[in-house]
Motif scaffolding. Structure first.
Motif, short mmCIF file in Angstrom:
data_model
loop_
_atom_site.label_atom_id
_atom_site.label_comp_id
_atom_site.label_asym_id
_atom_site.label_seq_id
_atom_site.Cartn_x
_atom_site.Cartn_y
_atom_site.Cartn_z
N ARG A 283 0.81 -1.22 0.00
CA ARG A 283 0.00 0.00 0.00
C ARG A 283 0.84 1.27 0.00
NH1 ARG A 283 -3.69 -0.81 4.95
NH2 ARG A 283 -1.96 -2.10 5.57
N GLY A 284 2.06 1.23 0.47
CA GLY A 284 2.86 2.43 0.61
C GLY A 284 3.85 2.65 -0.51
N ILE A 285 3.60 2.12 -1.68
CA ILE A 285 4.59 2.20 -2.75
C ILE A 285 4.71 3.63 -3.30
CG2 ILE A 285 3.02 1.52 -4.61
CD1 ILE A 285 6.66 0.49 -4.27
N LEU A 286 3.65 4.39 -3.33
CA LEU A 286 3.74 5.76 -3.84
C LEU A 286 4.65 6.63 -2.99
CD1 LEU A 286 2.93 8.01 -5.77
CD2 LEU A 286 0.90 8.37 -4.37
N PRO A 287 4.47 6.69 -1.67
CA PRO A 287 5.41 7.50 -0.89
C PRO A 287 6.85 7.00 -0.97
CG PRO A 287 3.50 6.93 0.43
CD PRO A 287 3.38 6.19 -0.85
N ARG A 288 7.02 5.68 -1.06
CA ARG A 288 8.37 5.14 -1.17
C ARG A 288 9.03 5.53 -2.47
NH1 ARG A 288 6.75 0.91 1.45
NH2 ARG A 288 6.12 -0.23 -0.37
N SER A 289 8.27 5.45 -3.58
CA SER A 289 8.85 5.81 -4.87
C SER A 289 9.19 7.30 -4.91
CB SER A 289 7.91 5.43 -6.01
OG SER A 289 6.73 6.18 -5.95
#
Length: 75
Positions: free
Chosen positions: A20-26
């Motif tokens: 679920r947190g791939i956007l902030p990580r990218s």
């Protein structure tokens, strides 16, 4: 720091694209690799394809079924 090293330092092997947190990580990886410009570019490159695909899909539905997306209002 390379993008590969940044990815592993931020998340490790447990992170995947289904998380679920791939956007902030990218976006964070873009920031680590290239500063504020990398943050903006990685965010736009992550979000823009989904926006375009969704917009084109809804537009094609509106063209294929012209009267079905309007709300029926009786006068």
């Amino acid at each position: 720091m390379t993008a590969n090293a940044a990815f592993w330092s931020v998340g490790g092997a447990k992170f995947s694209l289904k998380d679920r947190g791939i956007l902030p990580r990218s976006i964070h990886i873009g920031y680590i690799c290239a500063g504020w410009l990398g943050l903006i570019v990685s965010g736009v490159c992550f979000v823009l394809p989904a926006v375009l695909i969704t917009g084109v899909g809804i537009s094609l539905l509106a063209i294929a079924f012209p009267g079905h997306l309007q709300k029926n209002v009786e006068t």
